[in-house]
Design a protein around this motif. Structure first.
Motif, mmCIF file in Angstrom:
data_model
loop_
_atom_site.group_PDB
_atom_site.id
_atom_site.type_symbol
_atom_site.label_atom_id
_atom_site.label_comp_id
_atom_site.label_asym_id
_atom_site.label_seq_id
_atom_site.Cartn_x
_atom_site.Cartn_y
_atom_site.Cartn_z
ATOM 1 N N ARG A 2 42.872 40.416 54.465
ATOM 2 C CA ARG A 2 44.324 40.446 54.265
ATOM 3 C C ARG A 2 44.812 39.213 53.525
ATOM 4 N NH1 ARG A 2 45.970 41.491 59.968
ATOM 5 N NH2 ARG A 2 44.491 43.140 60.319
ATOM 6 N N ILE A 3 44.251 38.069 53.863
ATOM 7 C CA ILE A 3 44.625 36.833 53.162
ATOM 8 C C ILE A 3 44.273 36.946 51.686
ATOM 9 C CG2 ILE A 3 44.016 34.386 52.892
ATOM 10 C CD1 ILE A 3 43.834 34.223 55.950
ATOM 11 N N ILE A 4 43.077 37.412 51.404
ATOM 12 C CA ILE A 4 42.650 37.569 50.009
ATOM 13 C C ILE A 4 43.580 38.520 49.268
ATOM 14 C CG2 ILE A 4 40.802 38.437 48.498
ATOM 15 C CD1 ILE A 4 40.200 35.710 49.809
ATOM 16 N N GLN A 5 43.918 39.640 49.891
ATOM 17 C CA GLN A 5 44.799 40.621 49.243
ATOM 18 C C GLN A 5 46.173 40.031 48.956
ATOM 19 O OE1 GLN A 5 43.818 43.637 48.058
ATOM 20 N NE2 GLN A 5 45.781 43.501 47.038
ATOM 21 N N GLU A 6 46.718 39.284 49.917
ATOM 22 C CA GLU A 6 48.025 38.661 49.689
ATOM 23 C C GLU A 6 47.957 37.645 48.556
ATOM 24 O OE1 GLU A 6 51.460 36.003 51.866
ATOM 25 O OE2 GLU A 6 49.934 36.946 53.109
ATOM 26 N N LEU A 7 46.882 36.882 48.524
ATOM 27 C CA LEU A 7 46.730 35.891 47.454
ATOM 28 C C LEU A 7 46.602 36.562 46.094
ATOM 29 C CD1 LEU A 7 44.350 33.359 49.216
ATOM 30 C CD2 LEU A 7 46.788 33.070 48.728
ATOM 31 N N ARG A 8 45.924 37.682 46.047
ATOM 32 C CA ARG A 8 45.804 38.421 44.779
ATOM 33 C C ARG A 8 47.149 39.010 44.369
ATOM 34 N NH1 ARG A 8 40.180 41.458 46.098
ATOM 35 N NH2 ARG A 8 38.799 39.763 45.504
ATOM 36 N N ILE A 23 51.964 31.483 45.844
ATOM 37 C CA ILE A 23 51.661 30.713 47.043
ATOM 38 C C ILE A 23 51.096 29.360 46.623
ATOM 39 C CG2 ILE A 23 50.190 30.638 49.097
ATOM 40 C CD1 ILE A 23 50.320 33.714 49.083
ATOM 41 N N LYS A 24 51.569 28.313 47.262
ATOM 42 C CA LYS A 24 51.107 26.963 46.950
ATOM 43 C C LYS A 24 49.708 26.748 47.536
ATOM 44 C CE LYS A 24 55.675 24.918 46.690
ATOM 45 N NZ LYS A 24 55.693 24.842 45.265
ATOM 46 N N GLN A 26 35.854 35.329 46.144
ATOM 47 C CA GLN A 26 36.694 36.529 46.174
ATOM 48 C C GLN A 26 37.969 36.368 45.366
ATOM 49 O OE1 GLN A 26 37.233 38.149 50.104
ATOM 50 N NE2 GLN A 26 35.059 38.523 50.344
ATOM 51 N N LEU A 27 38.368 35.138 45.133
ATOM 52 C CA LEU A 27 39.546 34.898 44.296
ATOM 53 C C LEU A 27 39.172 34.693 42.828
ATOM 54 C CD1 LEU A 27 41.595 32.555 46.624
ATOM 55 C CD2 LEU A 27 42.040 34.972 46.107
ATOM 56 N N GLY A 28 37.866 34.716 42.545
ATOM 57 C CA GLY A 28 37.422 34.555 41.165
ATOM 58 C C GLY A 28 37.521 33.136 40.660
ATOM 59 N N LEU A 29 37.391 32.173 41.566
ATOM 60 C CA LEU A 29 37.526 30.764 41.184
ATOM 61 C C LEU A 29 36.193 30.095 40.910
ATOM 62 C CD1 LEU A 29 40.241 29.746 43.788
ATOM 63 C CD2 LEU A 29 40.567 30.279 41.366
ATOM 64 N N THR A 30 35.087 30.808 41.084
ATOM 65 C CA THR A 30 33.786 30.187 40.844
ATOM 66 C C THR A 30 33.099 30.853 39.688
ATOM 67 O OG1 THR A 30 32.754 31.639 42.472
ATOM 68 C CG2 THR A 30 33.419 29.448 43.194
ATOM 69 N N ARG A 48 50.241 37.997 45.272
ATOM 70 C CA ARG A 48 51.263 36.992 44.988
ATOM 71 C C ARG A 48 50.804 35.915 44.026
ATOM 72 N NH1 ARG A 48 54.243 35.115 50.264
ATOM 73 N NH2 ARG A 48 55.252 33.819 48.706
ATOM 74 N N ARG A 49 49.501 35.743 43.906
ATOM 75 C CA ARG A 49 48.903 34.709 43.072
ATOM 76 C C ARG A 49 49.072 33.336 43.720
ATOM 77 N NH1 ARG A 49 47.190 37.194 38.657
ATOM 78 N NH2 ARG A 49 46.777 35.327 37.502
#
Length: 91
Positions: free
Chosen positions: A46-52, A14-15, A87-91, A54-55
């Motif tokens: 749900r957004i977090i799960q989809e991002l995880r 995902i961009k 939650q995405l591990g970006l910090t 699909r990356r």
């Protein structure tokens, strides 16, 4: 039947702009009273799960570059930004 190769049929990453679009939509719905707190949390999860799954295309700088203007403009809150990045591990 042939064995699948790794990465075959995988969904495209995902961009960062799409991430910004989705979090903006969710935040707007919350502010407008269209979502209860529970519904907001469910949709956020749900957004977090989809991002995880699909990356996200790009690294931290690209993702932050897409999200920071939203915080500066007040489109999303700093708390939403922090929650998303943590939650995405970006910090």
């Amino acid at each position: 039947m042939t064995a699948e190769k790794p990465g075959e049929n995988a969904l495209a990453p995902i961009k960062p702009a799409r991430v910004a679009q989705e979090i903006t939509k969710l935040s707007t719905m919350r502010r407008n009273g269209e979502l209860t707190a529970d519904n907001y949390d469910q949709k956020f999860a749900r957004i977090i799960q989809e991002l995880r799954d699909r990356r996200i295309e790009g690294g931290r700088p690209e993702i932050n570059a897409a999200l920071q203007p939203l915080v500066a403009q007040g489109t999303i809150t700093a708390a939403e930004f922090d929650r998303l990045t943590k939650q995405l591990g970006l910090t």
